[in-house]
Write a protein that holds these residues in place. Sequence first.
Motif, PDB file in Angstrom:
ATOM      1  N   SER A 179       1.400 -10.157  -3.314  1.00  0.00           N
ATOM      2  CA  SER A 179       1.119  -8.736  -3.554  1.00  0.00           C
ATOM      3  C   SER A 179       0.246  -8.524  -4.782  1.00  0.00           C
ATOM      4  CB  SER A 179       2.432  -7.947  -3.697  1.00  0.00           C
ATOM      5  OG  SER A 179       3.185  -8.437  -4.783  1.00  0.00           O
ATOM      6  N   ALA A 180       0.171  -9.540  -5.630  1.00  0.00           N
ATOM      7  CA  ALA A 180      -0.705  -9.450  -6.798  1.00  0.00           C
ATOM      8  C   ALA A 180      -2.171  -9.340  -6.386  1.00  0.00           C
ATOM      9  CB  ALA A 180      -0.507 -10.664  -7.703  1.00  0.00           C
ATOM     10  N   GLY A 181      -2.463  -9.636  -5.114  1.00  0.00           N
ATOM     11  CA  GLY A 181      -3.832  -9.497  -4.627  1.00  0.00           C
ATOM     12  C   GLY A 181      -4.343  -8.069  -4.723  1.00  0.00           C
ATOM     13  N   VAL A 182      -3.429  -7.096  -4.744  1.00  0.00           N
ATOM     14  CA  VAL A 182      -3.836  -5.696  -4.893  1.00  0.00           C
ATOM     15  C   VAL A 182      -4.556  -5.485  -6.223  1.00  0.00           C
ATOM     16  CG1 VAL A 182      -2.989  -3.318  -5.090  1.00  0.00           C
ATOM     17  CG2 VAL A 182      -1.995  -4.856  -3.386  1.00  0.00           C
ATOM     18  N   LEU A 183      -4.139  -6.225  -7.239  1.00  0.00           N
ATOM     19  CA  LEU A 183      -4.791  -6.114  -8.546  1.00  0.00           C
ATOM     20  C   LEU A 183      -6.254  -6.561  -8.450  1.00  0.00           C
ATOM     21  CD1 LEU A 183      -1.956  -7.520 -10.853  1.00  0.00           C
ATOM     22  CD2 LEU A 183      -2.540  -5.125 -10.397  1.00  0.00           C
ATOM     23  N   LEU A 184      -6.488  -7.611  -7.650  1.00  0.00           N
ATOM     24  CA  LEU A 184      -7.873  -8.060  -7.450  1.00  0.00           C
ATOM     25  C   LEU A 184      -8.681  -6.986  -6.737  1.00  0.00           C
ATOM     26  CD1 LEU A 184     -10.065 -10.244  -7.514  1.00  0.00           C
ATOM     27  CD2 LEU A 184      -9.103 -11.155  -5.376  1.00  0.00           C
ATOM     28  N   PHE A 185      -8.047  -6.352  -5.734  1.00  0.00           N
ATOM     29  CA  PHE A 185      -8.744  -5.283  -5.018  1.00  0.00           C
ATOM     30  C   PHE A 185      -9.088  -4.118  -5.950  1.00  0.00           C
ATOM     31  CE2 PHE A 185      -6.328  -6.615  -0.940  1.00  0.00           C
ATOM     32  CZ  PHE A 185      -7.177  -7.699  -0.798  1.00  0.00           C
ATOM     33  N   LEU A 186      -8.144  -3.783  -6.839  1.00  0.00           N
ATOM     34  CA  LEU A 186      -8.394  -2.693  -7.785  1.00  0.00           C
ATOM     35  C   LEU A 186      -9.557  -3.022  -8.709  1.00  0.00           C
ATOM     36  CD1 LEU A 186      -4.733  -1.679  -8.722  1.00  0.00           C
ATOM     37  CD2 LEU A 186      -6.420  -0.263  -7.518  1.00  0.00           C
ATOM     38  N   PHE A 187      -9.623  -4.286  -9.128  1.00  0.00           N
ATOM     39  CA  PHE A 187     -10.706  -4.720 -10.000  1.00  0.00           C
ATOM     40  C   PHE A 187     -12.051  -4.604  -9.266  1.00  0.00           C
ATOM     41  CE2 PHE A 187     -13.449  -8.281 -11.369  1.00  0.00           C
ATOM     42  CZ  PHE A 187     -13.720  -7.836 -12.657  1.00  0.00           C
ATOM     43  N   LEU A 188     -12.102  -5.084  -8.033  1.00  0.00           N
ATOM     44  CA  LEU A 188     -13.336  -5.003  -7.252  1.00  0.00           C
ATOM     45  C   LEU A 188     -13.703  -3.548  -6.963  1.00  0.00           C
ATOM     46  CD1 LEU A 188     -12.697  -7.920  -4.712  1.00  0.00           C
ATOM     47  CD2 LEU A 188     -14.182  -7.943  -6.731  1.00  0.00           C
ATOM     48  N   PHE A 189     -12.688  -2.723  -6.708  1.00  0.00           N
ATOM     49  CA  PHE A 189     -12.933  -1.309  -6.441  1.00  0.00           C
ATOM     50  C   PHE A 189     -13.554  -0.617  -7.649  1.00  0.00           C
ATOM     51  CE2 PHE A 189     -11.367   3.135  -6.245  1.00  0.00           C
ATOM     52  CZ  PHE A 189     -11.989   3.525  -5.070  1.00  0.00           C
ATOM     53  N   SER A 190     -13.026  -0.970  -8.830  1.00  0.00           N
ATOM     54  CA  SER A 190     -13.579  -0.371 -10.057  1.00  0.00           C
ATOM     55  C   SER A 190     -15.025  -0.799 -10.274  1.00  0.00           C
ATOM     56  CB  SER A 190     -12.722  -0.758 -11.265  1.00  0.00           C
ATOM     57  OG  SER A 190     -12.783  -2.153 -11.514  1.00  0.00           O
ATOM     58  N   PRO A 235     -16.022  11.521  -1.993  1.00  0.00           N
ATOM     59  CA  PRO A 235     -15.270  10.611  -2.872  1.00  0.00           C
ATOM     60  C   PRO A 235     -13.809  10.481  -2.458  1.00  0.00           C
ATOM     61  CG  PRO A 235     -16.649  12.083  -4.149  1.00  0.00           C
ATOM     62  CD  PRO A 235     -16.676  12.591  -2.749  1.00  0.00           C
ATOM     63  N   PHE A 236     -13.227  11.585  -1.976  1.00  0.00           N
ATOM     64  CA  PHE A 236     -11.810  11.559  -1.575  1.00  0.00           C
ATOM     65  C   PHE A 236     -11.598  10.587  -0.422  1.00  0.00           C
ATOM     66  CE2 PHE A 236      -8.620  13.112   1.431  1.00  0.00           C
ATOM     67  CZ  PHE A 236      -7.473  12.989   0.643  1.00  0.00           C
ATOM     68  N   ARG A 237     -12.472  10.669   0.597  1.00  0.00           N
ATOM     69  CA  ARG A 237     -12.315   9.784   1.739  1.00  0.00           C
ATOM     70  C   ARG A 237     -12.617   8.328   1.380  1.00  0.00           C
ATOM     71  NH1 ARG A 237     -13.791  12.617   7.478  1.00  0.00           N
ATOM     72  NH2 ARG A 237     -12.607  14.548   7.158  1.00  0.00           N
ATOM     73  N   PHE A 238     -13.543   8.119   0.485  1.00  0.00           N
ATOM     74  CA  PHE A 238     -13.834   6.770   0.012  1.00  0.00           C
ATOM     75  C   PHE A 238     -12.601   6.162  -0.646  1.00  0.00           C
ATOM     76  CE2 PHE A 238     -15.304   3.834  -3.318  1.00  0.00           C
ATOM     77  CZ  PHE A 238     -16.011   2.914  -2.534  1.00  0.00           C
ATOM     78  N   ASN A 239     -11.945   6.950  -1.516  1.00  0.00           N
ATOM     79  CA  ASN A 239     -10.729   6.490  -2.182  1.00  0.00           C
ATOM     80  C   ASN A 239      -9.584   6.308  -1.180  1.00  0.00           C
ATOM     81  OD1 ASN A 239     -12.089   6.609  -4.611  1.00  0.00           O
ATOM     82  ND2 ASN A 239     -11.322   8.651  -5.130  1.00  0.00           N
ATOM     83  N   LEU A 240      -9.509   7.201  -0.189  1.00  0.00           N
ATOM     84  CA  LEU A 240      -8.442   7.119   0.812  1.00  0.00           C
ATOM     85  C   LEU A 240      -8.584   5.851   1.646  1.00  0.00           C
ATOM     86  CD1 LEU A 240      -6.023   8.324   2.267  1.00  0.00           C
ATOM     87  CD2 LEU A 240      -7.620   9.644   3.701  1.00  0.00           C
ATOM     88  N   LYS A 241      -9.798   5.507   2.018  1.00  0.00           N
ATOM     89  CA  LYS A 241     -10.021   4.292   2.802  1.00  0.00           C
ATOM     90  C   LYS A 241      -9.609   3.046   2.002  1.00  0.00           C
ATOM     91  CE  LYS A 241     -13.909   3.899   5.160  1.00  0.00           C
ATOM     92  NZ  LYS A 241     -13.495   3.729   6.569  1.00  0.00           N
ATOM     93  N   PHE A 242      -9.908   3.059   0.710  1.00  0.00           N
ATOM     94  CA  PHE A 242      -9.487   1.945  -0.135  1.00  0.00           C
ATOM     95  C   PHE A 242      -7.956   1.877  -0.210  1.00  0.00           C
ATOM     96  CE2 PHE A 242      -8.053   0.569  -4.359  1.00  0.00           C
ATOM     97  CZ  PHE A 242      -8.483  -0.745  -4.324  1.00  0.00           C
ATOM     98  N   PHE A 243      -7.312   3.025  -0.352  1.00  0.00           N
ATOM     99  CA  PHE A 243      -5.849   3.064  -0.409  1.00  0.00           C
ATOM    100  C   PHE A 243      -5.246   2.522   0.883  1.00  0.00           C
ATOM    101  CE2 PHE A 243      -1.968   5.420   0.703  1.00  0.00           C
ATOM    102  CZ  PHE A 243      -1.142   5.008  -0.321  1.00  0.00           C
ATOM    103  N   LEU A 244      -5.810   2.863   2.020  1.00  0.00           N
ATOM    104  CA  LEU A 244      -5.308   2.376   3.302  1.00  0.00           C
ATOM    105  C   LEU A 244      -5.444   0.861   3.412  1.00  0.00           C
ATOM    106  CD1 LEU A 244      -6.713   5.128   5.719  1.00  0.00           C
ATOM    107  CD2 LEU A 244      -4.332   4.816   4.986  1.00  0.00           C
ATOM    108  N   LEU A 245      -6.568   0.325   2.907  1.00  0.00           N
ATOM    109  CA  LEU A 245      -6.755  -1.130   2.919  1.00  0.00           C
ATOM    110  C   LEU A 245      -5.704  -1.835   2.065  1.00  0.00           C
ATOM    111  CD1 LEU A 245     -10.634  -1.491   2.734  1.00  0.00           C
ATOM    112  CD2 LEU A 245      -9.144  -2.104   4.656  1.00  0.00           C
ATOM    113  N   CYS A 246      -5.431  -1.284   0.870  1.00  0.00           N
ATOM    114  CA  CYS A 246      -4.416  -1.870  -0.013  1.00  0.00           C
ATOM    115  C   CYS A 246      -3.039  -1.812   0.633  1.00  0.00           C
ATOM    116  CB  CYS A 246      -4.393  -1.144  -1.356  1.00  0.00           C
ATOM    117  SG  CYS A 246      -5.827  -1.465  -2.394  1.00  0.00           S
TER     118      CYS A 246
END
Length: 334
Positions: free
Chosen positions: A14-25, A53-64
């Motif tokens: 689950s720590a992989g989410v941190l990598l996703f957050l880093f790439l997202f930023s 921007p909202f849908r962009f963030n929502l799509k990222f949240f769904l992937l996580c």
Amino acid sequence: MNFEFQYIYFIWLSAGVLLFLFLFSLVKRWKKRTIRKIGEPALVKSMIRGYSPFRFNLKFFLLCLAFLMGVLCTMSLRKPGGNDGIQRKGIDVVFALDLSKSMLAQDVKPSRLLFAKQFISKMMDAMPNNRVGLVWFAGKAYIQMPISADHSSAQMYVNDASPDVVPVKGTVIGDALEESLRSFGEREAKYKAVILISDGEDHDEKALELSKDLQKRGLMVNTVGIGSPEGTFIPDDSTGGNKLDPQTGRPIVSKLNQKELEQIAVNTNGVYVHLTDIDAAVKKITQQLAQIDKKVTGDTNLMSFSYYFWIFAAAMVLLLVIEQLLPEGKKAKT
């Protein structure tokens, strides 16, 4: 019994989410830099008017979230089901069997060792709710089978036991007791007992001292002496005769050392049995074990489970489908 994860250690994924957050930023910063490079605000606004921007963030949240569902799927949620060996009310018993060459003596028919193996088999039959473990010893002691409710596997190990398994000469009862305690895998010795079967031929002061400490920790040791006090010769398969003393050249006479075995039992609130009648010995030790408080024990190797990993797998697939179908742009106005 409650739900549990079969592979809880996969939680680290689950720590992989941190990598996703880093790439997202990094992506967000790249977008901002690109907008600044264009420069003309009116032009930029015109170019990105369909961007949400909202849908962009929502799509990222769904992937996580889909990734986390995948991790939970890998961890395999399950729940014990049925009554086939889930829980047994009993105690843990370790059989410590002497496999020294002296156990081949035939003052007990067909031999001390074969008679002891018959006793262990009947003893296990008499306590089906108890978990068992096996420790073999001669000049060295080791755990043959850790504590388990699998009596059939224990029986196979007992059938195959022979002096060839422990080639080191001697009878180290103290080491056998230490290995027995270690096989329980816990410091707490309550609800536990050892049944030590030996001719006690070698005097082991360590065993007597250790037995006093075991009593303080709550471990009961029942000792079973096998052989005759008068003793007999030890067969030597290599020569077809009897084993000889290398110093005198005379046949070695192996005698049962009852005194040491009796003292170990007394020190640990157990009983000593001179094994001449198997049924009588089983009855006496079974009665002694009955004095130990019972507890509910479980062996996951014998449990049947209902698995629920598919719930998380389905949720992961659904989230990925939604993410793919969800447009990144704003909803067109009519």
